[in-house]
Design an enzyme around this catalytic site. Sequence first.
Site, PDB file in Angstrom:
ATOM      1  CB  THR A  20     -66.774  -4.884   9.482  1.00 13.89           C
ATOM      2  OG1 THR A  20     -65.992  -5.210   8.357  1.00 13.89           O
ATOM      3  CG2 THR A  20     -66.250  -4.948  10.598  1.00 13.89           C
ATOM      4  N   GLY A  74     -56.381  -7.071   8.924  1.00 15.44           N
ATOM      5  CA  GLY A  74     -56.645  -5.846   8.924  1.00 15.44           C
ATOM      6  C   GLY A  74     -57.055  -5.354  10.295  1.00 15.44           C
ATOM      7  CB  THR A 132     -66.469  -0.644  10.585  1.00 17.92           C
ATOM      8  OG1 THR A 132     -66.901  -1.224   9.267  1.00 17.92           O
ATOM      9  CG2 THR A 132     -67.451   0.478  10.880  1.00 17.92           C
ATOM     10  N   GLY A 146     -59.261  -0.573   6.441  1.00 14.69           N
ATOM     11  CA  GLY A 146     -58.391  -1.134   7.721  1.00 14.69           C
ATOM     12  C   GLY A 146     -57.229  -0.544   7.651  1.00 14.69           C
TER      13      GLY A 146
HETATM   14  N1  ASP Z   1     -62.014  -2.647   8.773  1.00 11.37           N
HETATM   15  C1  ASP Z   1     -62.182  -4.033   8.204  1.00 11.37           C
HETATM   16  C2  ASP Z   1     -61.002  -4.482   7.559  1.00 11.37           C
HETATM   17  O1  ASP Z   1     -60.236  -3.638   6.980  1.00 11.37           O
HETATM   18  C3  ASP Z   1     -63.238  -3.783   7.098  1.00 11.37           C
HETATM   19  C4  ASP Z   1     -64.892  -3.069   7.101  1.00 11.37           C
HETATM   20  O2  ASP Z   1     -64.798  -2.546   8.284  1.00 11.37           O
HETATM   21  O3  ASP Z   1     -65.446  -3.117   6.489  1.00 11.37           O
HETATM   22  O4  ASP Z   1     -60.629  -5.583   7.596  1.00 11.37           O
END
Ligand code: ASP
Length: 331
Positions: free
Chosen positions: A193, A223, A243, A246
């Site tokens: 991400t 997310g 990140t 989520g």
């Molecule tokens: N936070 C992101 C989500 O949950 C994923 C990530 O940051 O790797 O969609």
Amino acid sequence: MLPFAMARARLIPALVAHGGAGAAGPASERFERRRAMLAAVRAGAAILRSGGSALDAVVATVTALEDHPLFNAGYGSILNSEGRVEMDASVMESVPAAPESVGPGHILRAGAVAAVSRVRNPVQLARTVMERSPHILLAGAGAERFARTAGIRLCRPDEMITERARKKWQMRRDRMLATAAEAPARAAVGHGTVGAAAADLHGALAAATSTGGVPGKLFGRIGDSALIGAGTFANALGAASATGHGEAIILSSLCREAVTELAHRPAQRAVRGAITELADLTGAEAGIVLVDRRGRIAYAHNAASMEVAQFNPAGGIRHLRPAPILRASRP
Ligand code: ASP
């Protein structure tokens, strides 16, 4: 109030970007990821150095990372349980209402898109929602129709899928079939991400985040990266992008929590406190990058790895792999 020249003299441009919290990823990809993050921050830094806005800087940085196939955002996003790309992105900015107002008196604006499959650069669509619609968050087919009316070219959903993402999805699907309907892990096992936060020479702050989501996500799952306050936040005190897992980031309103803490503590303590609170509350893994109104950069995570690239006039452009502040206690 301070004279205008004095108030401006305190404004230091700064930019920090992350490339996702999670597993360290294959060693063979590390050099290229580092190169891509430095190039993305260089693009954002050039904007800030020439007096451009924090918003332009974070959107340019995140766009460059969305375009890179090694990151889980834009082209190269991971696939959901049905083998489709569904991307989330958001932007927020906090701009002084008058040129000399540093601190309170900022105007806040935000835009976001969720579960889009046909847009090459979701972060740019999120910005367009902010600037050209009366809303903050548009999702799915409605967001894509809005993109078309705003003049943003739509692509075929499969144009966003890389061979690398398809292979990972197939491996995950085979594993899932073997272990029955396993819930997406609380560990931020994915990686890639992208997000950025910046402060500009005019006292504005901005943050942007973009993702393909978490591995194993269900069709239609949205997310934190689409949600203001969770994955992205900015106000007169600072700007942040998150990140990691989520659902945990949403439960703890991670970015808003860290930015509002700037009223009481320095930037690095604010991000550490916010990650510690998320870990205590949820047992999950996450990371955050933040810039405060004085251009001070901070970051923290509790995952195996999080890459950061940053720019400020004192330190130039640098890439780092900060150590986790603590490991999540998985239930
Ligand atoms: N936070 C992101 C989500 O949950 C994923 C990530 O940051 O790797 O969609």
